[in-house]
Design a protein around this motif. Structure first.
Motif, short mmCIF file in Angstrom:
data_model
loop_
_atom_site.label_atom_id
_atom_site.label_comp_id
_atom_site.label_asym_id
_atom_site.label_seq_id
_atom_site.Cartn_x
_atom_site.Cartn_y
_atom_site.Cartn_z
N GLY A 71 0.92 -1.22 0.14
CA GLY A 71 0.13 0.02 -0.22
C GLY A 71 0.82 1.42 0.03
N ILE A 72 2.25 1.08 0.35
CA ILE A 72 3.09 2.26 0.40
C ILE A 72 3.28 3.16 -0.96
N LEU A 73 3.40 2.16 -2.10
CA LEU A 73 3.85 2.57 -3.39
C LEU A 73 2.78 2.76 -4.22
N LYS A 74 2.56 3.59 -5.04
CA LYS A 74 1.86 4.15 -6.29
C LYS A 74 2.01 3.23 -7.47
N ALA A 75 0.98 3.09 -8.13
CA ALA A 75 1.08 2.02 -9.35
C ALA A 75 2.33 2.39 -10.28
N ASN A 76 2.55 3.42 -10.45
CA ASN A 76 3.45 4.02 -11.27
C ASN A 76 5.03 3.84 -10.72
N GLU A 77 5.07 3.92 -9.30
CA GLU A 77 6.33 3.64 -8.69
C GLU A 77 6.65 2.35 -8.69
N ILE A 78 5.76 1.30 -8.82
CA ILE A 78 6.14 -0.12 -8.71
C ILE A 78 7.12 -0.44 -9.97
N SER A 79 6.69 0.06 -10.94
CA SER A 79 7.52 -0.22 -12.30
C SER A 79 8.89 0.48 -12.31
N GLN A 80 8.90 1.48 -11.32
CA GLN A 80 10.27 2.05 -11.37
C GLN A 80 11.29 1.58 -10.24
N LEU A 81 10.64 0.46 -9.56
CA LEU A 81 11.36 -0.19 -8.42
C LEU A 81 12.81 -0.87 -8.84
N PRO A 82 12.82 -1.47 -9.90
CA PRO A 82 14.20 -2.07 -10.22
C PRO A 82 15.30 -0.88 -10.45
N GLY A 83 14.73 0.14 -11.19
CA GLY A 83 15.75 1.16 -11.56
C GLY A 83 16.35 1.92 -10.35
N ALA A 84 15.41 2.21 -9.16
CA ALA A 84 15.80 2.95 -8.21
C ALA A 84 16.80 2.06 -7.12
N LEU A 85 16.50 0.48 -7.17
CA LEU A 85 17.29 -0.18 -6.51
C LEU A 85 18.84 -0.40 -7.23
N LYS A 86 18.85 -0.33 -8.38
CA LYS A 86 20.15 -0.14 -9.25
C LYS A 86 21.06 0.90 -8.89
N GLY A 87 20.06 2.00 -8.53
CA GLY A 87 20.62 3.12 -8.18
C GLY A 87 21.31 3.07 -6.96
N LEU A 88 20.72 2.55 -6.06
CA LEU A 88 21.26 2.01 -4.73
C LEU A 88 22.58 1.69 -4.66
N GLN A 89 22.71 0.39 -5.72
CA GLN A 89 23.64 -0.09 -5.74
C GLN A 89 24.95 0.60 -6.15
N LYS A 90 24.73 1.65 -6.87
CA LYS A 90 25.85 2.52 -7.50
C LYS A 90 26.12 3.70 -6.29
N GLY A 91 25.42 3.63 -5.13
CA GLY A 91 25.63 4.49 -4.12
C GLY A 91 24.70 5.56 -3.83
N ASP A 92 23.42 5.81 -4.94
CA ASP A 92 22.58 6.66 -4.75
C ASP A 92 21.51 6.28 -3.65
N SER A 93 20.99 7.28 -2.81
CA SER A 93 20.14 6.97 -1.92
C SER A 93 18.70 6.78 -2.26
N LEU A 94 17.89 5.98 -1.56
CA LEU A 94 16.60 5.71 -1.84
C LEU A 94 15.53 7.13 -1.50
N LYS A 95 14.93 7.72 -2.15
CA LYS A 95 14.00 8.84 -2.08
C LYS A 95 12.82 8.39 -1.97
N GLY A 96 11.95 9.26 -1.21
CA GLY A 96 10.50 9.20 -1.36
C GLY A 96 10.25 7.89 -0.53
N ASN A 97 9.00 7.40 -1.14
CA ASN A 97 8.31 6.05 -0.85
C ASN A 97 9.46 4.87 -0.85
N PHE A 98 10.55 5.26 -1.69
CA PHE A 98 11.50 4.06 -2.02
C PHE A 98 12.30 3.87 -0.92
#
Length: 302
Positions: free
Chosen positions: A181-208
């Motif tokens: 229930g935390i993520l919006k529908a459009n955010e679900i599809s963005q998940l893998p990209g956000a997590l790949k960014g985390l792997q590169k050292g980026d921080s997870l923002k917002g609901n992520f």
């Protein structure tokens, strides 16, 4: 005169019947096998099968099969003698006592069992001796000729489980998960990209940023849920899975390590299959040994 003639006929009839009863059925070297020998085994076959199923492998045997058993027992004993194995009476008695202890019987109970099954103790004694000889024969003569390979076991597994492979994958994973229930529908599809960014050292923002993570190490694919297994089979080390909804959570799996291993199903069946192949090979090798050994002896059936 009539009485004398009748007596003579009776005597001749008796000897004729005795001759039939004692008819020679086979000869192996200097030893004869009579109809009485064969008939006696046939009468007590069920008891012999209980005592020594390796030798008397069926409860119904033809006369030819019984003669073969008698001949093979002689060949085995001669072979063991050449190897220095002679089974003495005290060894047989020790085996009988061990059997009594294992079954919780005393000698009287054993004798009653034999009597009920129409077997004399002397016959049981010899069957026990022959069983000891047969086991030594298998371990010293036949076993060294048998080798069950890993590939043979896998081939047998394939035959029995056509749709299964002997190989599966073992994984080390990171499970990233978040309440659905935390993520919006459009955010679900963005998940893998956000997590790949985390792997590169980026921080997870917002609901992520509300994601949690746990390590799952050394797990075989057979231990994974079907929907997870289906995705991970296609991934390489360093890949993220697509979002997977399970219950009220959304999961994304990161593959840290992936290797081929024996499948769980194969591992569970492996020893059973090994024993099955060994038993089949043992029978085949034993039959071949008897065929070869028979050529060294004079054997004739009547």
């Amino acid at each position: 005169m009539k009485i004398l003639f009748a007596s003579l006929l009776l005597i001749l009839s008796y000897f004729a019947q005795a001759k039939i009863l004692d008819k020679i059925m086979a000869v192996v070297d200097d030893q004869t096998i009579s109809l009485l020998d064969v008939s006696r085994i046939k009468e007590t076959l069920r008891a012999r099968n209980e005592i020594s199923p390796q030798i008397f492998h069926k409860t119904s045997l033809t006369e030819k099969e019984i003669m073969d058993i008698l001949i093979y027992k002689k060949l085995i004993r001669e072979k063991l003698n050449t190897l220095g194995y002679v089974i003495a009476d005290d060894q047989v008695e020790s085996q009988i006592k061990a059997t009594e202890e294992r079954l919780g019987l005393n000698r009287e109970a054993l004798l009653n069992f034999l009597k009920t099954n129409g077997l004399e103790f002397e016959e049981y004694f010899e069957v026990t001796r022959e069983s000891i000889e047969y086991n030594i024969f298998l371990s010293r003569v036949i076993a060294p000729m048998i080798s069950v390979t890993e590939q043979e076991i896998k081939n047998e597994f394939y035959k029995m489980n056509a749709s299964n492979s002997t190989l599966g994958h073992r994984f080390d994973l990171v499970d990233f998960y978040i309440n659905k229930g935390i993520l919006k529908a459009n955010e679900i599809s963005q998940l893998p990209g956000a997590l790949k960014g985390l792997q590169k050292g980026d921080s997870l923002k917002g609901n992520f940023g509300k994601f949690e993570a746990s390590n799952i190490n050394n797990i075989n694919e057979d231990g994974l849920a079907k929907e997870i297994k289906g995705q991970l089979e296609k991934l390489k080390v360093g890949d993220f899975s697509a979002p997977i909804v399970m219950g009220n959570k959304i999961h994304v799996f990161f593959v840290k390590h992936k290797e081929l291993v024996d499948s769980e199903k194969f591992l569970k069946q492996k020893e059973i299959l090994r024993q099955k192949i060994y038993a089949e090979s043992e029978k085949q090798m034993t039959d071949m040994w008897f065929q070869r050994e028979s050529l060294k002896h004079f054997i004739k059936y009547f």
